[in-house]
Design a protein around this motif. Structure first.
Motif, PDB file in Angstrom:
ATOM      1  N   ASN A 146      41.773  39.415  30.710  1.00  0.00           N
ATOM      2  CA  ASN A 146      40.875  38.307  31.076  1.00  0.00           C
ATOM      3  C   ASN A 146      39.428  38.779  31.180  1.00  0.00           C
ATOM      4  O   ASN A 146      38.514  38.111  30.703  1.00  0.00           O
ATOM      5  CB  ASN A 146      41.297  37.705  32.425  1.00  0.00           C
ATOM      6  CG  ASN A 146      42.379  36.653  32.253  1.00  0.00           C
ATOM      7  OD1 ASN A 146      42.625  36.186  31.146  1.00  0.00           O
ATOM      8  ND2 ASN A 146      43.040  36.297  33.338  1.00  0.00           N
ATOM      9  N   VAL A 147      39.248  39.940  31.836  1.00  0.00           N
ATOM     10  CA  VAL A 147      37.878  40.475  31.994  1.00  0.00           C
ATOM     11  C   VAL A 147      37.268  40.741  30.622  1.00  0.00           C
ATOM     12  O   VAL A 147      36.123  40.380  30.354  1.00  0.00           O
ATOM     13  CB  VAL A 147      37.886  41.762  32.873  1.00  0.00           C
ATOM     14  CG1 VAL A 147      36.506  42.413  32.889  1.00  0.00           C
ATOM     15  CG2 VAL A 147      38.310  41.435  34.301  1.00  0.00           C
ATOM     16  N   MET A 148      38.075  41.360  29.728  1.00  0.00           N
ATOM     17  CA  MET A 148      37.572  41.684  28.386  1.00  0.00           C
ATOM     18  C   MET A 148      37.278  40.416  27.574  1.00  0.00           C
ATOM     19  O   MET A 148      36.311  40.359  26.820  1.00  0.00           O
ATOM     20  CB  MET A 148      38.582  42.551  27.618  1.00  0.00           C
ATOM     21  CG  MET A 148      38.747  43.947  28.157  1.00  0.00           C
ATOM     22  SD  MET A 148      37.195  44.823  28.401  1.00  0.00           S
ATOM     23  CE  MET A 148      36.742  45.186  26.739  1.00  0.00           C
ATOM     24  N   SER A 153      30.227  37.409  25.667  1.00  0.00           N
ATOM     25  CA  SER A 153      29.049  36.524  25.669  1.00  0.00           C
ATOM     26  C   SER A 153      27.986  37.028  26.645  1.00  0.00           C
ATOM     27  O   SER A 153      26.793  37.084  26.305  1.00  0.00           O
ATOM     28  CB  SER A 153      29.469  35.086  25.994  1.00  0.00           C
ATOM     29  OG  SER A 153      30.111  35.073  27.250  1.00  0.00           O
ATOM     30  N   CYS A 154      28.415  37.396  27.869  1.00  0.00           N
ATOM     31  CA  CYS A 154      27.433  37.873  28.854  1.00  0.00           C
ATOM     32  C   CYS A 154      26.852  39.226  28.450  1.00  0.00           C
ATOM     33  O   CYS A 154      25.669  39.493  28.694  1.00  0.00           O
ATOM     34  CB  CYS A 154      28.076  37.992  30.234  1.00  0.00           C
ATOM     35  SG  CYS A 154      28.104  36.425  31.098  1.00  0.00           S
ATOM     36  N   PHE A 210      34.987  41.400  38.960  1.00  0.00           N
ATOM     37  CA  PHE A 210      34.880  42.465  37.939  1.00  0.00           C
ATOM     38  C   PHE A 210      33.913  42.064  36.822  1.00  0.00           C
ATOM     39  O   PHE A 210      33.208  42.892  36.263  1.00  0.00           O
ATOM     40  CB  PHE A 210      36.254  42.821  37.370  1.00  0.00           C
ATOM     41  CG  PHE A 210      37.104  43.567  38.354  1.00  0.00           C
ATOM     42  CD1 PHE A 210      36.842  44.907  38.649  1.00  0.00           C
ATOM     43  CD2 PHE A 210      38.127  42.938  39.038  1.00  0.00           C
ATOM     44  CE1 PHE A 210      37.591  45.589  39.588  1.00  0.00           C
ATOM     45  CE2 PHE A 210      38.883  43.619  39.975  1.00  0.00           C
ATOM     46  CZ  PHE A 210      38.622  44.951  40.254  1.00  0.00           C
ATOM     47  N   HIS A 211      33.906  40.749  36.534  1.00  0.00           N
ATOM     48  CA  HIS A 211      32.970  40.269  35.504  1.00  0.00           C
ATOM     49  C   HIS A 211      31.532  40.446  36.003  1.00  0.00           C
ATOM     50  O   HIS A 211      30.687  41.005  35.300  1.00  0.00           O
ATOM     51  CB  HIS A 211      33.240  38.794  35.193  1.00  0.00           C
ATOM     52  CG  HIS A 211      32.256  38.205  34.231  1.00  0.00           C
ATOM     53  ND1 HIS A 211      32.405  38.306  32.870  1.00  0.00           N
ATOM     54  CD2 HIS A 211      31.068  37.557  34.437  1.00  0.00           C
ATOM     55  CE1 HIS A 211      31.375  37.735  32.269  1.00  0.00           C
ATOM     56  NE2 HIS A 211      30.536  37.268  33.204  1.00  0.00           N
ATOM     57  N   VAL A 215      30.281  43.599  34.041  1.00  0.00           N
ATOM     58  CA  VAL A 215      29.621  43.064  32.841  1.00  0.00           C
ATOM     59  C   VAL A 215      28.127  42.849  33.107  1.00  0.00           C
ATOM     60  O   VAL A 215      27.281  43.350  32.359  1.00  0.00           O
ATOM     61  CB  VAL A 215      30.310  41.770  32.347  1.00  0.00           C
ATOM     62  CG1 VAL A 215      29.578  41.202  31.136  1.00  0.00           C
ATOM     63  CG2 VAL A 215      31.772  42.052  31.999  1.00  0.00           C
ATOM     64  N   HIS A 216      27.791  42.130  34.194  1.00  0.00           N
ATOM     65  CA  HIS A 216      26.362  41.901  34.476  1.00  0.00           C
ATOM     66  C   HIS A 216      25.681  43.226  34.854  1.00  0.00           C
ATOM     67  O   HIS A 216      24.589  43.532  34.361  1.00  0.00           O
ATOM     68  CB  HIS A 216      26.190  40.878  35.615  1.00  0.00           C
ATOM     69  CG  HIS A 216      26.650  39.497  35.241  1.00  0.00           C
ATOM     70  ND1 HIS A 216      26.444  38.394  36.042  1.00  0.00           N
ATOM     71  CD2 HIS A 216      27.320  39.023  34.149  1.00  0.00           C
ATOM     72  CE1 HIS A 216      26.961  37.310  35.455  1.00  0.00           C
ATOM     73  NE2 HIS A 216      27.509  37.681  34.309  1.00  0.00           N
ATOM     74  N   GLY A 217      26.324  43.982  35.730  1.00  0.00           N
ATOM     75  CA  GLY A 217      25.743  45.277  36.138  1.00  0.00           C
ATOM     76  C   GLY A 217      25.696  46.252  34.978  1.00  0.00           C
ATOM     77  O   GLY A 217      24.748  47.027  34.843  1.00  0.00           O
ATOM     78  N   GLY A 218      26.712  46.179  34.122  1.00  0.00           N
ATOM     79  CA  GLY A 218      26.776  47.086  32.965  1.00  0.00           C
ATOM     80  C   GLY A 218      25.639  46.869  31.987  1.00  0.00           C
ATOM     81  O   GLY A 218      25.245  47.788  31.264  1.00  0.00           O
TER      82      GLY A 218
END
Lengths: 240, 186
Positions: A146-148, A153-154, A210-211, A215-218
């Motif tokens: 789900n996370v992947m 998009s983000c 986790f998103h 994802v945002h922090g990454g």
């Protein structure tokens, strides 16, 4: 006499008096044909960068729109999260452009510490301080698939929007930086990534931790690394 | 002194070639001394000095008005030394069995053997060889803090590291140097 100065004296005696060596032909020629150059003005560069990047990312935020659940969130939470991301942006920009007083070289050690700390902090904020509005926010079970599935998009938005201000910052410098290219790029990439991460936060309605964290922090981490790589090319000696 | 150098640097950036000559005369001996100790070989150090000044010349637009140019030049010299050492190490790997550059042993951190031909090679004694036997980071720390008389803060700036790390490197380097010299004496 201390051991150090005794050793120094010995070495001096062995090396003999060092005279000023003659300039090589290549150097003498380069100096002869040298033209006046404008010296770097770090504060002016920083001002231009802030003046360009903030309106640009604000425009991106307006074009892609803000998340539907934003009005349901606590203003204190919104303000705190925005402040953390903006502080990371401002600090990284400042360190990337402005060296310590009386120095030419960027503050590499401070840059590594700030970029490292900002990356960890912003990932942690996403992981542990995410707020959700019931019925309005989008969430899902935090499985790897789900996370992947929701990451691309983000990631694309965040990294693209982060790299552009970073590259603009490098172009603003348009100079050969013989030492500290990597740290300058890292810092300016982190600045761009912080701003784009904030835009992602304001746009993306997903509140799965986790998103938001990874994802945002990454985006900050990826932008910093990408712009650091670009800095190796854009800030090198173009004639060699 | 530092104020004079920054004024010279400013005049040089504004296109005055005589300012560069004065700057060169003021800084080159110090930088050459640093490079000789770093690479242990006089002629190589002179080549590195010229390369470093070419870099300074090309990078003059990145100079910030009023800043002290000497620590920046030290950093450029050190980076030039490391780049050259890497380049020679690489060429040594490629050229196995072929012609190894004459001074590769000196610049990549190992002592110059007595039999190797070099202009200043015979002048270098045990002390300098002991210095050459240190790992590059410790050697740089010893040279900057113990021999060039830089403060820990200045040395850390030149090396691009923290003051704490510079203290550790200098301490370890000096301890290793003392041990080597004591061993050689006995």
């Amino acid at each position: 006499m201390s051991e150090a100065s005794e050793m120094d004296r010995k070495l001096d005696a062995e090396l003999g008096p060092l005279k000023t060596p003659a300039m090589s032909e290549e150097l003498a020629l380069a100096i002869k044909s040298a033209e006046p150059v404008k010296m770097r003005r770090p504060w002016r560069d920083l001002e231009v960068f802030l003046g360009l990047s903030i309106p640009m990312l604000a425009l991106v935020a307006v074009i892609i729109g803000v998340r539907s659940d934003l009005s349901e969130m606590s203003p204190l939470w919104i303000g705190s999260v925005a402040l953390v991301w903006f502080t990371s942006f401002a600090t990284s920009s400042y360190l990337g452009f402005v060296p310590a007083k009386g120095h030419v070289r960027p503050r590499s050690q401070n840059i590594y510490q700030v970029v490292g700390a900002a990356s960890l902090l912003l990932i942690a904020v996403g992981l542990f301080a995410t707020q959700s509005a019931t019925g309005q926010s989008m969430t899902y079970s935090p499985t790897f698939s789900n996370v992947m599935a929701h990451a691309p998009s983000c990631s694309i938005l965040g990294v693209t929007a982060g790299i552009i201000p970073g590259i603009i910052a490098l172009l603003l410098m348009r100079r050969y930086i013989p030492v500290g290219r990597w740290s300058v790029g890292l810092s300016l990439g982190a600045a761009g990534g912080s701003l784009s991460g904030l835009v992602s936060h304001l746009h993306c309605p997903i509140t799965e931790r986790f998103h938001v964290g990874l994802v945002h922090g990454g985006c900050l981490v990826l932008s910093a690394l990408f712009v650091a790589g670009a800095g190796q090319v854009l800030l090198r000696d173009r004639k060699s | 002194m530092s104020a004079d150098l920054s004024i010279l640097m400013k005049r040089y950036c504004e296109g005055d070639p005589r300012a560069f000559e004065e700057l060169y005369a003021a800084c080159a001996p110090k930088l050459l001394r640093y490079l000789v100790r770093l690479c242990g070989e006089g002629s190589t150090a002179e080549d590195l000095l010229q390369l470093s000044f070419i870099k300074v010349h090309k990078a003059r637009a990145s100079y910030v008005e009023g800043a002290a140019p000497l620590p920046w030049m030290y950093t450029i010299c050190h980076r030039t030394f490391l780049d050259e050492a890497r380049k020679r190490k690489r060429s040594k790997v490629i050229d196995v069995g072929g012609d190894v550059p004459e001074q590769s042993a000196a610049i990549d951190g190992r002592p110059v053997a007595a039999s190797e031909p070099s202009e200043n090679g015979e002048k270098l004694t045990q002390t300098l060889e002991a210095l050459q036997s240190l790992p590059p980071s410790q050697r740089q720390a010893v040279i900057l803090t113990k021999l060039d008389g830089k403060t820990m803060k200045e040395a850390a700036y030149i090396a691009g590291t923290s003051i704490g790390a510079m203290k550790v490197r200098a301490h370890r380097g000096y301890a290793a140097l003392r041990k080597t010299l004591a061993g050689a004496k006995s």
